[in-house]
Write a protein that holds these residues in place. Structure first.
Motif, PDB file in Angstrom:
ATOM      1  N   LEU A 184       0.836  -1.199   0.000  1.00 51.38           N
ATOM      2  CA  LEU A 184       0.000   0.000   0.000  1.00 51.38           C
ATOM      3  C   LEU A 184       0.870   1.248   0.000  1.00 51.38           C
ATOM      4  N   GLU A 186       3.844   1.404  -1.344  1.00 57.32           N
ATOM      5  CA  GLU A 186       4.358   1.514  -2.717  1.00 57.32           C
ATOM      6  C   GLU A 186       3.278   2.023  -3.661  1.00 57.32           C
ATOM      7  N   ALA A 187       2.048   1.569  -3.439  1.00 60.04           N
ATOM      8  CA  ALA A 187       0.949   2.029  -4.300  1.00 60.04           C
ATOM      9  C   ALA A 187       0.803   3.545  -4.163  1.00 60.04           C
ATOM     10  N   ALA A 188       0.912   4.049  -2.938  1.00 58.74           N
ATOM     11  CA  ALA A 188       0.778   5.491  -2.725  1.00 58.74           C
ATOM     12  C   ALA A 188       1.922   6.250  -3.396  1.00 58.74           C
ATOM     13  N   GLN A 189       3.132   5.704  -3.288  1.00 62.50           N
ATOM     14  CA  GLN A 189       4.277   6.336  -3.963  1.00 62.50           C
ATOM     15  C   GLN A 189       4.055   6.329  -5.459  1.00 62.50           C
ATOM     16  N   ASP A 190       3.549   5.204  -5.951  1.00 65.08           N
ATOM     17  CA  ASP A 190       3.290   5.061  -7.371  1.00 65.08           C
ATOM     18  C   ASP A 190       2.328   6.141  -7.850  1.00 65.08           C
ATOM     19  N   LEU A 191       1.382   6.510  -6.970  1.00 63.94           N
ATOM     20  CA  LEU A 191       0.378   7.499  -7.348  1.00 63.94           C
ATOM     21  C   LEU A 191       0.823   8.913  -7.005  1.00 63.94           C
ATOM     22  N   CYS A 193       2.719  10.104  -4.125  1.00 69.26           N
ATOM     23  CA  CYS A 193       2.936  10.577  -2.760  1.00 69.26           C
ATOM     24  C   CYS A 193       4.420  10.545  -2.420  1.00 69.26           C
TER      25      CYS A 193
ATOM     26  N   PHE B  55      10.886   1.275  -7.712  1.00 66.44           N
ATOM     27  CA  PHE B  55      10.825   0.691  -6.376  1.00 66.44           C
ATOM     28  C   PHE B  55      12.080  -0.105  -6.042  1.00 66.44           C
ATOM     29  N   TYR B  76       7.734   8.309  -6.884  1.00 63.15           N
ATOM     30  CA  TYR B  76       6.591   9.221  -6.909  1.00 63.15           C
ATOM     31  C   TYR B  76       6.743  10.339  -7.937  1.00 63.15           C
ATOM     32  N   ASN B  81       2.588   4.535 -13.865  1.00 66.51           N
ATOM     33  CA  ASN B  81       1.716   3.991 -12.830  1.00 66.51           C
ATOM     34  C   ASN B  81       1.690   2.480 -12.925  1.00 66.51           C
ATOM     35  N   PHE B  84      -0.723  -3.311  -9.375  1.00 65.77           N
ATOM     36  CA  PHE B  84       0.064  -4.254  -8.592  1.00 65.77           C
ATOM     37  C   PHE B  84      -0.548  -5.635  -8.607  1.00 65.77           C
ATOM     38  N   PHE B  90      -6.487   0.642  -1.449  1.00 64.99           N
ATOM     39  CA  PHE B  90      -6.464   1.185  -0.093  1.00 64.99           C
ATOM     40  C   PHE B  90      -7.733   0.765   0.653  1.00 64.99           C
ATOM     41  N   PHE B 101      -7.401   8.928  -5.881  1.00 65.71           N
ATOM     42  CA  PHE B 101      -6.203   9.134  -5.042  1.00 65.71           C
ATOM     43  C   PHE B 101      -5.096   9.937  -5.734  1.00 65.71           C
ATOM     44  N   GLY B 102      -4.711   9.471  -6.908  1.00 68.81           N
ATOM     45  CA  GLY B 102      -3.594  10.111  -7.602  1.00 68.81           C
ATOM     46  C   GLY B 102      -3.884  11.570  -7.955  1.00 68.81           C
ATOM     47  N   VAL B 105      -3.665  13.759  -4.877  1.00 67.04           N
ATOM     48  CA  VAL B 105      -2.268  14.042  -4.546  1.00 67.04           C
ATOM     49  C   VAL B 105      -1.747  15.188  -5.415  1.00 67.04           C
TER      50      VAL B 105
END
Ligand SMILES: Nc1ncnc2c1ncn2[C@@H]1O[C@H](COP(=O)(O)OP(=O)(O)OP(=O)(O)O)[C@@H](O)[C@H]1O
Ligand SMILES: [Mg+2]
Lengths: 284, 373
Positions: A184, A186-191, A193, B55, B76, B81, B84, B90, B101-102, B105
């Protein structure tokens, strides 16, 4: 397993627990309630209960709330980042750190508090000594007689509460964070954050349950503490009053104070968990 | 200047705990391309994807995006994108909030977020699901939320890590079509990871076959299938009989004692090679017309054809035939020149392509066939 077989069996397995609860929780609670509403002749009375709300005791109660709240906030401010940090270290480091956090809990809390009072005494002396080295005009307080800067005051009580109860804040938060799915993050970083965004938008909301139980586990023992306040602060909090009347044979008044305190805490907890549930369901 | 290369990996290597996981990967991915990384479990597909996503940082080598080196750009900040593996939605947010979400942000305006979320929900067929809690969605629905959550940011590049792995076959097929449609409609470059070769062949413009941390072959699905570069690729993509052979001269291949005409050339005279023959490319004929003679040792009914195992001089071939042949029957094999694919010897030679190890599985399957007779 079918239900007919499970019913009696699970009831049988629950029996010791039920017995335990009745013997050691419900019956004592009933006694507390009974004593709270009776006088020495065991006649029904509300005098003890209503005395809680007189300025004298209400003042002590509010002071207890204030100090416990300050201690809880400090524990949260220290404990949350600590828990986050621990949860981000390697699995082996986590084990070691958790044991280190729990280690003080294996020492009796009276002994710990007593030891802390000695430490605070030493620190106090050291501060006074350092102040005495400064030119007199720079020192804002009188050094003779020796002032109590970090002991025998409310500061010392808060320090004591934080010292004694900090693990109870760190551990539940850590426990929630260590189960947090790293994908989660990583998902946030991906989006998009950055580190702070991840903390605010993902880690924080998902760790609310740990925060709530940490707050509970620090605030409840802090507000009802009876030794820390006395030993470190030389002051009386609501717990000390209950303790005092209990040992001075006024069980009814002690019970009444306990009872009201308990109800107030209960109301607070229910309110807080309501808030926690809302949080989980999303605010939209 | 390579006109439309979007992502370029140059000599990318990565080791975990001293174990090499990627060995000097070179890969160009073009704009608007649907590229699939295909390979067995543990070959480094996810690691490759994570290096592109930011990552994981490579031990050596460069990652370029639109011609810029991005090794040191954190995840980030990349215009990439990811969908996963197992979604990573979330849990504290509902469908709308997950997808938005994106954009939140990026501080996009509320009414634009509303509009784009609506657009996305339409694209992935989830209209009316805004307020639903993601925990209560089916696997396929969660999948589509994950895709919408990534796509709404209009990335130049979408990474998908086995996005359909957790779905049942029917849903998988539907989602494959849907993903392909989305890719075509949006014109976003897709890098898609899978270990399902059928999925790879049916969806991709380009397939990258990986094994043991190295790229084995890059090509279109037909190239990969028809011209496998070595025994590993031939075996991994579809069914293959892979035999030891030699090239006595150009356009001749000697396999199992018979010299076949073939279309390959450029080998040294007498060079040892691997020869691939696909099961569907062999004709079953009378013994007297056969180039090779074998004994049927297993028969499996597959619906519109029979899959048979034939023992030719101790080597077990897999063949497909529409005419029934009985177990124990002796048959002839006839092979056209274009069915013979000659490959250079590689480290994978001799490891794959013999169906004698297949017999365990065959046994109980052929039992079923016998009972039905
Ligand atoms: N963070 C890590 N630490 C240690 N080893 C890792 C790490 N990530 C991956 N590996 C190892 O690297 C190798 C390749 O992993 P990778 O996840 O890239 O494989 P994959 O091709 O995606 O496989 P699969 O199809 O099973 O997902 C594996 O042997 C794996 O154990
Ligand atoms: Mg993987």
């Amino acid at each position: 397993m079918n239900k007919t077989a499970k019913g009696p069996l699970s009831r049988l397995l629950a029996a010791p627990h039920i017995l335990w609860s009745v013997l050691f929780i419900l019956i004592p609670l009933a006694f507390v309630a009974f004593y709270a509403f009776t006088d020495n002749d065991l006649h029904f009375t509300l005098t003890h209960i209503s005395e809680f709300f007189t300025p004298k005791y209400l003042g002590v109660f509010l002071r207890s709330v204030k100090l416990a709240a300050i201690a809880t906030v400090i524990c949260l401010v220290i404990g949350y980042p600590a828990a986050y940090f621990i949860s981000r270290t390697s699995p082996n480091a986590q084990k070691v750190l958790v044991v280190l956090i729990m280690l003080p809990m294996w020492t009796n809390f009276i002994i710990r508090t007593y030891a802390l009072s000695e430490v605070l005494e030493v620190i106090n002396n050291a501060i006074v000594y350092l102040l005495s080295l400064l030119p007199e005009s720079l020192v804002p307080i009188a050094l003779d007689p020796k002032p109590d800067i970090v002991i025998y005051n409310e500061t010392a009580v808060v320090v004591g509460m934080v010292y004694d109860f900090l693990p109870y804040m760190i551990l539940p938060i850590y426990s929630v964070m260590s189960k947090l799915d790293y994908r989660l993050v990583e998902a946030a970083q991906d989006l998009g954050c950055n580190g702070f965004g991840v903390l605010r938008k993902v880690v924080l909301p998902l760790s609310i349950p740990g925060v709530l139980s940490g707050i509970t586990m620090v605030f409840v023992p802090s507000i009802s503490t009876f030794y820390i306040s006395n030993q470190l602060g030389g002051i009386f909090l609501i717990g000390d009053i209950i303790d005092y009347y209990y040992y001075n044979n006024n069980h009814h008044f002690a019970a009444a104070l306990s009872f009201v305190l308990m109800l107030i805490l209960l109301a607070g907890l229910i309110l807080m968990n309501r808030f926690g549930d809302d949080e989980k369901e999303g605010k939209r | 200047m390579n006109d439309n290369v979007l992502v370029r990996l140059k000599g990318v290597s990565k080791a975990f705990d001293g174990e090499p996981v990627l060995r000097s990967i070179d890969l160009d991915i073009h704009d608007k391309e649907f590229v699939t990384l295909l390979g067995p479990s543990g070959c480094g597909k996810t690691t490759t994807l994570r290096i592109i996503g930011g990552f994981v940082s490579p031990d050596s080598g460069d990652v370029e995006f639109s011609g810029q080196r991005i090794n040191d750009v954190p995840a980030y900040k990349r215009h990439v994108n990811t969908v996963f593996q197992r979604y990573a939605l979330f849990p504290h947010l509902n469908v709308y909030e997950n997808i938005a979400f994106g954009l939140k942000v990026q501080k996009v305006k509320k009414d634009e977020i509303d509009r784009r979320v609506k657009e996305m929900l339409e694209l992935v067929n989830l209209k009316g699901f805004e307020k639903r809690h993601v925990g209560n969605l089916s696997g396929g629905q969660q999948q589509r939320v994950a895709i919408a959550r990534a796509l709404i940011n209009r990335p130049k590049l979408l990474l998908l890590d086995e996005p359909l792995g957790a779905l049942d076959l029917k849903l998988r097929k539907d989602m494959q079509k849907e993903l392909k449609r989305i890719q075509r409609e949006t014109g976003i470059t897709f890098i898609y990871v899978t270990h399902d070769q059928e999925e790879a062949l049916s969806m991709s413009d380009t397939v990258v076959v990986m094994a043991d941390g190295a790229i084995q072959q890059i090509g279109s699905p037909t190239d990969i299938y028809n011209e496998p570069i070595n025994a590993f690729v031939a075996d991994f993509i579809g069914e293959s009989n892979i035999l030891d052979g030699t090239m006595p001269c150009d356009f001749k291949a000697k396999v199992a004692g018979h010299v076949f005409d073939c279309l390959d050339s450029g080998f040294a005279p007498g060079e040892k090679v691997d020869v691939v023959i696909r099961p569907e490319d062999v004709d079953v004929v009378d013994v007297k017309n056969g180039m090779l003679i074998g004994t049927v040792s297993g028969v499996t009914f597959k619906g519109d054809y029979y899959e048979i195992i034939v023992d030719v001089q101790g080597f077990k071939w897999m063949l497909e035939t529409s005419d029934f042949v009985a177990e124990g029957q002796t048959i002839g094999l006839h092979i056209q020149p274009d069915a013979i694919h000659v490959m250079k010897k590689s480290e994978y030679s001799g490891k794959f392509g013999d169906y004698s190890t297949f017999s365990d599985e065959m046994d109980h399957l052929s039992d079923v066939v016998e009972e039905e007779e």
